[in-house]
Design a protein around this motif. Structure first.
Motif, PDB file in Angstrom:
ATOM      1  N   ALA A 165     -13.370 103.527  47.519  1.00  0.00           N
ATOM      2  CA  ALA A 165     -14.654 103.851  46.877  1.00  0.00           C
ATOM      3  C   ALA A 165     -15.231 105.139  47.468  1.00  0.00           C
ATOM      4  CB  ALA A 165     -15.638 102.698  47.057  1.00  0.00           C
ATOM      5  N   GLY A 166     -15.177 105.281  48.786  1.00  0.00           N
ATOM      6  CA  GLY A 166     -15.689 106.483  49.439  1.00  0.00           C
ATOM      7  C   GLY A 166     -14.946 107.733  49.020  1.00  0.00           C
ATOM      8  N   ALA A 167     -13.614 107.631  48.925  1.00  0.00           N
ATOM      9  CA  ALA A 167     -12.794 108.785  48.544  1.00  0.00           C
ATOM     10  C   ALA A 167     -13.075 109.224  47.116  1.00  0.00           C
ATOM     11  CB  ALA A 167     -11.310 108.442  48.703  1.00  0.00           C
ATOM     12  N   VAL A 168     -13.179 108.248  46.215  1.00  0.00           N
ATOM     13  CA  VAL A 168     -13.405 108.582  44.802  1.00  0.00           C
ATOM     14  C   VAL A 168     -14.790 109.190  44.601  1.00  0.00           C
ATOM     15  CG1 VAL A 168     -13.545 107.658  42.454  1.00  0.00           C
ATOM     16  CG2 VAL A 168     -11.781 106.821  44.005  1.00  0.00           C
ATOM     17  N   VAL A 169     -15.789 108.640  45.269  1.00  0.00           N
ATOM     18  CA  VAL A 169     -17.145 109.210  45.181  1.00  0.00           C
ATOM     19  C   VAL A 169     -17.152 110.624  45.752  1.00  0.00           C
ATOM     20  CG1 VAL A 169     -19.519 109.040  46.024  1.00  0.00           C
ATOM     21  CG2 VAL A 169     -18.349 107.002  45.176  1.00  0.00           C
ATOM     22  N   ALA A 170     -16.475 110.822  46.886  1.00  0.00           N
ATOM     23  CA  ALA A 170     -16.424 112.144  47.526  1.00  0.00           C
ATOM     24  C   ALA A 170     -15.768 113.180  46.618  1.00  0.00           C
ATOM     25  CB  ALA A 170     -15.665 112.054  48.847  1.00  0.00           C
ATOM     26  N   LEU A 171     -14.681 112.799  45.977  1.00  0.00           N
ATOM     27  CA  LEU A 171     -13.964 113.719  45.084  1.00  0.00           C
ATOM     28  C   LEU A 171     -14.812 114.123  43.880  1.00  0.00           C
ATOM     29  CD1 LEU A 171     -10.389 112.123  44.972  1.00  0.00           C
ATOM     30  CD2 LEU A 171     -10.967 114.355  45.918  1.00  0.00           C
ATOM     31  N   ASN A 172     -15.729 113.234  43.503  1.00  0.00           N
ATOM     32  CA  ASN A 172     -16.494 113.455  42.277  1.00  0.00           C
ATOM     33  C   ASN A 172     -17.991 113.622  42.517  1.00  0.00           C
ATOM     34  OD1 ASN A 172     -14.376 112.897  40.033  1.00  0.00           O
ATOM     35  ND2 ASN A 172     -14.111 111.204  41.451  1.00  0.00           N
ATOM     36  N   SER A 173     -18.366 113.997  43.744  1.00  0.00           N
ATOM     37  CA  SER A 173     -19.793 114.078  44.060  1.00  0.00           C
ATOM     38  C   SER A 173     -20.547 115.050  43.144  1.00  0.00           C
ATOM     39  CB  SER A 173     -19.992 114.466  45.528  1.00  0.00           C
ATOM     40  OG  SER A 173     -19.322 115.688  45.807  1.00  0.00           O
ATOM     41  N   ALA A 174     -19.923 116.183  42.858  1.00  0.00           N
ATOM     42  CA  ALA A 174     -20.577 117.171  41.982  1.00  0.00           C
ATOM     43  C   ALA A 174     -20.709 116.637  40.562  1.00  0.00           C
ATOM     44  CB  ALA A 174     -19.774 118.477  41.975  1.00  0.00           C
ATOM     45  N   GLY A 188      -8.422 101.384  38.655  1.00  0.00           N
ATOM     46  CA  GLY A 188      -8.890 102.304  37.615  1.00  0.00           C
ATOM     47  C   GLY A 188      -9.036 103.722  38.143  1.00  0.00           C
ATOM     48  N   ALA A 189      -9.593 103.839  39.356  1.00  0.00           N
ATOM     49  CA  ALA A 189      -9.766 105.157  39.969  1.00  0.00           C
ATOM     50  C   ALA A 189      -8.417 105.810  40.252  1.00  0.00           C
ATOM     51  CB  ALA A 189     -10.564 105.026  41.268  1.00  0.00           C
ATOM     52  N   ALA A 190      -7.474 105.031  40.787  1.00  0.00           N
ATOM     53  CA  ALA A 190      -6.147 105.570  41.103  1.00  0.00           C
ATOM     54  C   ALA A 190      -5.428 106.048  39.841  1.00  0.00           C
ATOM     55  CB  ALA A 190      -5.305 104.507  41.811  1.00  0.00           C
ATOM     56  N   LEU A 191      -5.512 105.272  38.777  1.00  0.00           N
ATOM     57  CA  LEU A 191      -4.864 105.650  37.508  1.00  0.00           C
ATOM     58  C   LEU A 191      -5.537 106.883  36.896  1.00  0.00           C
ATOM     59  CD1 LEU A 191      -4.335 102.102  35.917  1.00  0.00           C
ATOM     60  CD2 LEU A 191      -2.595 103.577  36.951  1.00  0.00           C
ATOM     61  N   ALA A 192      -6.863 106.934  36.997  1.00  0.00           N
ATOM     62  CA  ALA A 192      -7.593 108.087  36.458  1.00  0.00           C
ATOM     63  C   ALA A 192      -7.191 109.368  37.176  1.00  0.00           C
ATOM     64  CB  ALA A 192      -9.098 107.860  36.575  1.00  0.00           C
ATOM     65  N   LEU A 193      -7.105 109.302  38.502  1.00  0.00           N
ATOM     66  CA  LEU A 193      -6.729 110.482  39.290  1.00  0.00           C
ATOM     67  C   LEU A 193      -5.281 110.892  39.037  1.00  0.00           C
ATOM     68  CD1 LEU A 193      -8.429 109.520  42.689  1.00  0.00           C
ATOM     69  CD2 LEU A 193      -9.104 111.406  41.179  1.00  0.00           C
ATOM     70  N   ALA A 194      -4.407 109.915  38.851  1.00  0.00           N
ATOM     71  CA  ALA A 194      -2.983 110.202  38.668  1.00  0.00           C
ATOM     72  C   ALA A 194      -2.649 110.700  37.269  1.00  0.00           C
ATOM     73  CB  ALA A 194      -2.159 108.958  38.980  1.00  0.00           C
ATOM     74  N   HIS A 195      -3.356 110.199  36.248  1.00  0.00           N
ATOM     75  CA  HIS A 195      -2.949 110.472  34.868  1.00  0.00           C
ATOM     76  C   HIS A 195      -3.971 111.268  34.045  1.00  0.00           C
ATOM     77  CE1 HIS A 195       0.519 107.857  35.393  1.00  0.00           C
ATOM     78  NE2 HIS A 195      -0.290 107.021  35.999  1.00  0.00           N
ATOM     79  N   PHE A 196      -5.180 111.422  34.573  1.00  0.00           N
ATOM     80  CA  PHE A 196      -6.186 112.181  33.820  1.00  0.00           C
ATOM     81  C   PHE A 196      -6.823 113.253  34.719  1.00  0.00           C
ATOM     82  CE2 PHE A 196      -5.799 108.011  31.751  1.00  0.00           C
ATOM     83  CZ  PHE A 196      -5.409 108.433  30.484  1.00  0.00           C
ATOM     84  N   SER A 197      -7.976 112.965  35.303  1.00  0.00           N
ATOM     85  CA  SER A 197      -8.640 113.964  36.153  1.00  0.00           C
ATOM     86  C   SER A 197      -9.648 113.269  37.049  1.00  0.00           C
ATOM     87  CB  SER A 197      -9.367 114.995  35.278  1.00  0.00           C
ATOM     88  OG  SER A 197     -10.512 114.386  34.697  1.00  0.00           O
ATOM     89  N   PRO A 198     -10.142 113.963  38.089  1.00  0.00           N
ATOM     90  CA  PRO A 198     -11.187 113.363  38.931  1.00  0.00           C
ATOM     91  C   PRO A 198     -12.411 112.917  38.125  1.00  0.00           C
ATOM     92  CG  PRO A 198     -10.277 115.274  40.023  1.00  0.00           C
ATOM     93  CD  PRO A 198      -9.679 115.252  38.635  1.00  0.00           C
ATOM     94  N   ALA A 199     -12.749 113.676  37.064  1.00  0.00           N
ATOM     95  CA  ALA A 199     -13.910 113.316  36.244  1.00  0.00           C
ATOM     96  C   ALA A 199     -13.722 111.950  35.581  1.00  0.00           C
ATOM     97  CB  ALA A 199     -14.146 114.384  35.177  1.00  0.00           C
ATOM     98  N   PHE A 209     -18.470 102.001  39.229  1.00  0.00           N
ATOM     99  CA  PHE A 209     -18.240 100.569  39.001  1.00  0.00           C
ATOM    100  C   PHE A 209     -17.943  99.874  40.331  1.00  0.00           C
ATOM    101  CE2 PHE A 209     -17.515  97.848  35.220  1.00  0.00           C
ATOM    102  CZ  PHE A 209     -17.233  96.645  35.873  1.00  0.00           C
ATOM    103  N   SER A 210     -17.161 100.539  41.205  1.00  0.00           N
ATOM    104  CA  SER A 210     -16.833  99.971  42.521  1.00  0.00           C
ATOM    105  C   SER A 210     -18.081  99.631  43.307  1.00  0.00           C
ATOM    106  CB  SER A 210     -15.985 100.956  43.335  1.00  0.00           C
ATOM    107  OG  SER A 210     -14.706 101.088  42.809  1.00  0.00           O
ATOM    108  N   VAL A 211     -19.061 100.524  43.214  1.00  0.00           N
ATOM    109  CA  VAL A 211     -20.310 100.312  43.942  1.00  0.00           C
ATOM    110  C   VAL A 211     -21.152  99.238  43.255  1.00  0.00           C
ATOM    111  CG1 VAL A 211     -22.445 101.383  44.760  1.00  0.00           C
ATOM    112  CG2 VAL A 211     -20.299 102.686  44.785  1.00  0.00           C
TER     113      VAL A 211
END
Length: 325
Positions: free
Chosen positions: A207-216, A269-280, A288-290
């Motif tokens: 959760a921390g990594a995904v939020v950090a990657l997408n903070s902007a 969901g976050a892992a699949l999004a990063l692997a197959h789509f984009s950080p956004a 959702f994790s939070v």
């Protein structure tokens, strides 16, 4: 070992707090957590491996004893959440990456935290474990298929690539966990109390990594996505409960199905999004994790207190009846 067990129990009991704290820190200080990003799939694999270590044939007895309840739970999981996600993406006219992200988290299986929440809610925990296990095992097939059907109008979807990712992140680690448990049963039983700590650390780190990657991106669209996530989770909890009630399951099973449907494996969901789509596309999963780790414990605590109060009233009435008799 007992000290580690106490720490593990404390981590499990305060899980929601750690998710919120780490997500907040990672939003304001992204550099502290972005280094975790390359290890998200590994962390999820470790969590799934731990799930495999805790599974046994008895967990699937619910399927044999009450197949109707388990089938209802699995179908509700893979019908309600994907369709609600699709409806919300269209209703709010989301941009492609956000729409796919919302749908992707909706097509994921239930999260393992749902079992703990069901237990706290005094729900049917055996049913919860069975539904989580089965929905997770069939996710490699259903998650890519449903994502293709519902999200391809926004972005191209490769179901075969997603199938491979889920196989590597979910199915292989679970099978390995089952094998290790079969070969080293005594050792596994001694160490299984530590697994909640491993799961909490893993999920919080993801959760921390995904939020950090997408903070902007979260700063720009966070309020809208937060609203959609709250609606998605809320409709999942409500419709899961109503579906179980309409199909005449008992009250503890209604609570179990509600929590199963509403709480997703958003880390996947976050892992699949990063692997197959984009950080956004991972933003909805991050939020959702939070959120579901706030709403889940709140609902579970409320249900648990109601159940305890009802039990107390029942005992009081029983005692009163015996005295008068």
């Amino acid at each position: 070992m007992k000290t580690v067990e106490r720490i593990s129990k404390f981590a499990g009991d305060t899980f929601a707090i750690w998710v919120v704290v780490v997500a907040t820190i990672s939003f304001f200080v992204p550099s502290a957590f972005t280094w975790i990003a390359p290890y998200i799939s590994i962390l999820l694999g470790i969590i799934m491996f731990g799930m495999g270590l805790t599974l046994s044939l008895s967990d699937f007895k619910a399927l044999l004893k009450t197949p109707k309840s388990v089938i209802i739970g699995v179908l509700a999981q893979f019908i309600i959440m994907p369709l609600v996600a699709y409806a919300l993406a269209n209703l709010f006219n989301l941009p492609p990456q956000a729409a796919v992200g919302v749908i992707l988290v909706g097509c994921c299986p239930g999260g393992t935290a749902s079992n703990v929440m069901t237990f706290l809610a005094k729900g049917n925990t055996a049913l919860s474990v069975a539904v989580t296990s089965i929905s997770t095992l069939i996710a490699p097939f259903l998650t890519p298929t449903l994502t293709l059907l519902l999200a391809s109008k926004w972005l191209p979807v490769s179901p075969s690539s997603m199938f491979q990712s889920i196989l590597e992140i979910v199915l292989v680690p679970i099978v390995l966990g089952l094998v290790v448990k079969a070969l080293f049963k005594k050792q596994v039983e001694k160490s299984v109390t530590v697994l909640p700590l491993v799961s909490v650390v893993g999920i919080v780190a993801v959760a921390g990594a995904v939020v950090a990657l997408n903070s902007a991106q979260i700063a720009k669209t966070g309020l809208l996505i937060m609203l959609i996530v709250i609606l998605h989770n809320g409709f999942g909890l409500l419709l899961g409960f109503l579906a179980a009630k309409f199909l005449r399951l008992d009250y503890p099973s209604q609570k179990a199905i509600s929590i199963e449907v509403g709480m997703q494996n958003s880390g996947l969901g976050a892992a699949l999004a990063l692997a197959h789509f984009s950080p956004a596309a991972a933003v909805p999963s991050a939020i959702f994790s939070v959120w579901h780790n706030i709403s889940g414990p709140l609902l579970a605590t409320w249900w648990g207190k109601r159940a305890a109060k009802a039990e107390e009233v029942k005992k009081t009435n029983s005692t009163s009846t015996r005295i008068h008799a």
